[in-house]
Design a protein around this motif. Structure first.
Motif: not given
Length: 186
Positions: A123-130, A133-137, A172-185
């Motif tokens: 789970t990761h903190q975003t700019a507006t909440g949490w 990591a559903v982009w992870r298989t 993610w605006a203003g928050a740093t996404p995890p290294a393995d995050y991508s829009n495609a994933a």
């Protein structure tokens, strides 16, 4: 140019594929999310809003957010007590349910957006909440398994109108996404 007309006969058959659901009308969107750790406050609020909606004839039912970790507590462990109570409430009021099984929230704490065994590392903190990591298989496979368990339990329940999922935008605006995050994933 040559044109030709002919008759085509089509036979339409019907297959029994489950309960057809079509109950157009108004639905109340209950407030908040059950990702809060204090579940009793959340469910008291939801049931109160459902009671109010039942007094207005055009209301067909309620749209309810159901946090993934609130019923899939860990691994392949499922606790259906609150969800069963929700279906019992809807049935007693003659209402239908539209349910969103959520893997994110707009809160200051992670809450119950994922099962406990996934929360600390997935789970990761975003700019507006949490967000989970559903982009992870492996996380998505668990989310899918939770949907399958939900479907097995409630697919034929007469109060179930539909099921959906979280808004997908991770904010993610203003928050740093995890290294393995991508829009495609995602």
């Amino acid at each position: 140019v040559s044109t030709q007309s002919s008759r085509v006969f089509v036979t339409i058959t019907s297959e029994a594929t489950g309960t057809k659901r079509w109950n157009p009308g108004h639905y109340i969107k209950t407030q908040g999310t059950d990702s809060r750790v204090d579940q009793s406050v959340y469910w008291t609020q939801v049931f109160s809003e459902m009671d109010k909606a039942a007094t207005f004839a055009p209301m067909k039912g309620a749209f309810v957010n159901l946090a993934w970790g609130s019923f899939n507590t860990t691994g392949s462990t499922y606790v259906w007590t609150a969800v069963d109570a929700l279906f019992a409430k809807a049935t007693s009021l003659g209402q239908k349910l539209i349910i969103a099984i959520t893997y994110k929230n707009f809160a200051s704490a992670v809450g119950l957006i994922a099962p406990t065994d996934l929360r600390s590392s997935n789970t990761h903190q975003t700019a507006t909440g949490w967000i989970s990591a559903v982009w992870r298989t492996s996380v998505m496979n668990r989310y899918i398994a939770a949907y399958q368990e939900f479907a097995t339990r409630y697919k034929d329940h007469p109060a179930l109108e539909s099921v959906s999922w979280s808004e997908s935008a991770p904010s993610w605006a203003g928050a740093t996404p995890p290294a393995d995050y991508s829009n495609a994933a995602l």
